[in-house]
Design a protein around this motif. Structure first.
Motif, PDB file in Angstrom:
ATOM      1  N   ASP A  96       0.823  -1.212   0.000  1.00 32.80           N
ATOM      2  CA  ASP A  96       0.000   0.000   0.000  1.00 32.80           C
ATOM      3  C   ASP A  96       0.851   1.253   0.000  1.00 32.80           C
ATOM      4  OD1 ASP A  96      -2.625  -0.967  -0.096  1.00 32.80           O
ATOM      5  OD2 ASP A  96      -2.653  -1.374   2.060  1.00 32.80           O
ATOM      6  N   GLY A  97       2.133   1.096   0.282  1.00 31.62           N
ATOM      7  CA  GLY A  97       3.051   2.227   0.317  1.00 31.62           C
ATOM      8  C   GLY A  97       4.387   1.789   0.865  1.00 31.62           C
ATOM      9  N   SER A  98       5.464   2.306   0.304  1.00 32.67           N
ATOM     10  CA  SER A  98       6.812   1.866   0.699  1.00 32.67           C
ATOM     11  C   SER A  98       7.357   2.618   1.904  1.00 32.67           C
ATOM     12  CB  SER A  98       7.779   2.066  -0.473  1.00 32.67           C
ATOM     13  OG  SER A  98       8.021   3.449  -0.690  1.00 32.67           O
ATOM     14  N   ALA A  99       6.737   3.768   2.232  1.00 35.89           N
ATOM     15  CA  ALA A  99       7.216   4.663   3.294  1.00 35.89           C
ATOM     16  C   ALA A  99       8.556   5.309   2.945  1.00 35.89           C
ATOM     17  CB  ALA A  99       7.304   3.979   4.652  1.00 35.89           C
ATOM     18  N   MET A 140       2.164   9.877   4.033  1.00 38.74           N
ATOM     19  CA  MET A 140       3.371   9.057   3.932  1.00 38.74           C
ATOM     20  C   MET A 140       4.472   9.818   3.218  1.00 38.74           C
ATOM     21  SD  MET A 140       3.904   5.409   1.926  1.00 38.74           S
ATOM     22  CE  MET A 140       3.828   6.165   0.285  1.00 38.74           C
ATOM     23  N   GLY A 141       4.095  10.624   2.218  1.00 41.93           N
ATOM     24  CA  GLY A 141       5.075  11.451   1.517  1.00 41.93           C
ATOM     25  C   GLY A 141       5.614  12.576   2.370  1.00 41.93           C
ATOM     26  N   HIS A 162       3.078  18.104   4.424  1.00 38.91           N
ATOM     27  CA  HIS A 162       1.655  18.277   4.714  1.00 38.91           C
ATOM     28  C   HIS A 162       1.070  17.014   5.341  1.00 38.91           C
ATOM     29  CE1 HIS A 162       1.836  21.810   2.049  1.00 38.91           C
ATOM     30  NE2 HIS A 162       2.507  21.032   1.215  1.00 38.91           N
ATOM     31  N   SER A 163       0.298  17.205   6.431  1.00 35.12           N
ATOM     32  CA  SER A 163      -0.465  16.100   7.031  1.00 35.12           C
ATOM     33  C   SER A 163       0.414  14.875   7.259  1.00 35.12           C
ATOM     34  CB  SER A 163      -1.639  15.722   6.117  1.00 35.12           C
ATOM     35  OG  SER A 163      -2.369  16.851   5.704  1.00 35.12           O
ATOM     36  N   SER A 164       1.564  15.082   7.836  1.00 33.99           N
ATOM     37  CA  SER A 164       2.618  14.063   7.821  1.00 33.99           C
ATOM     38  C   SER A 164       2.463  12.970   8.862  1.00 33.99           C
ATOM     39  CB  SER A 164       3.979  14.730   8.049  1.00 33.99           C
ATOM     40  OG  SER A 164       4.228  15.699   7.071  1.00 33.99           O
TER      41      SER A 164
END
Length: 264
Positions: A96-99, A140-141, A162-164
């Protein structure tokens, strides 16, 4: 540096967006980069902004969900922003995401820090080794931008997120993969705060923001308080909004303006 590289044909590009796909050892395969390049003559050594997406997305997300290329071009035309290239890479497309971390025999960190910058320099004439580097992202970014910007402060001049996610464990709010898949041998690598404390004497310019209705607002407020307690200079802002594209589409302008303050 890359065994293969594919570039989009300018005849079929639109809105000043182009695309690059490279094969890299860090991904054990191919990675995509979406690029905004301002259509101006004679540009040389202009800044490069690396803009990271969140979970579930890819290289297309910032342009096709937030129109960041249109926003940047409008700001440049209005003289609110110096010309800059924006590189929007995929995160490596793991789970779902590599982080943006090294794990599972892939190096998603080096993909961003080494491969993306090299691919842009090699393929965009207005960007060079002399160009200033900036990094931003959402969720995540945002975690990736803060981590990598702090860890590689010799490369990045400023960070705006943003929104980290602020600690690796928060990835469990979004992904189905076990958090153990992401764990680092050095636990300091899993925390924005711990990296900042370790590199306190040599940090880039730091900024981050979060929506007051965001599920990560308490974590962002805590990081702000912790940085203040450690006397680490940074900018932190809160705005109305949640963990959503309406918020990021609006407030990416704040990141671009922040970077603009440090352009030579």
């Amino acid at each position: 540096m890359f065994r293969t590289i594919q570039k989009s044909n300018p005849a079929f590009e639109s809105n000043h967006l182009s695309f690059i796909t490279v094969k890299t050892k860090n991904l054990k395969g191919r990675g995509d980069i979406c690029l905004f390049v301002p259509p101006m003559e004679g540009l040389k050594d202009i800044p490069l902004v690396i803009l990271l997406h969140g979970v579930y997305g890819s290289a297309w997300e910032w342009s096709q969900k937030a129109g960041v290329h249109l926003t940047a071009w409008e700001m440049i035309q209005k003289k609110e922003l110096e010309p800059m290239v924006i590189a929007m890479p995929s995160d490596g497309l793991w789970g779902d995401g590599s982080a943006y971390l090294p794990h599972n025999d892939f190096d998603f960190e080096k993909w961003i820090v080494e491969d993306v910058t090299r691919a842009v320099i090699d393929n965009v004439v207005s960007v060079s080794e002399k160009s200033d580097l900036y990094i931003s992202g959402l969720s995540m970014g945002g975690f990736g931008a803060l981590r990598l910007g702090i860890k590689y402060s010799d490369k990045f001049k400023a960070v705006s997120a943003h929104s980290s996610i602020t600690e690796l464990e928060q990835m469990s709010l979004f992904v189905e993969e076990s958090i153990k898949e992401y764990e680092q041998l050095n636990k300091q690598e899993e925390s924005v705060l711990e990296l900042a404390l370790d590199r306190k004497e040599h940090l880039p310019q730091l900024r981050f923001d979060c929506g007051t209705e965001d599920l990560l607002i308490s974590q962002n407020r805590l990081l702000h308080d912790q940085l203040n307690k450690a006397q680490i200079a940074h900018e932190y802002e809160e705005f109305a909004g949640g963990h959503e594209w309406d918020y990021w589409q609006k407030h990416i302008k704040d990141s671009l303006r922040f970077f603009n303050k440090f352009i030579k």
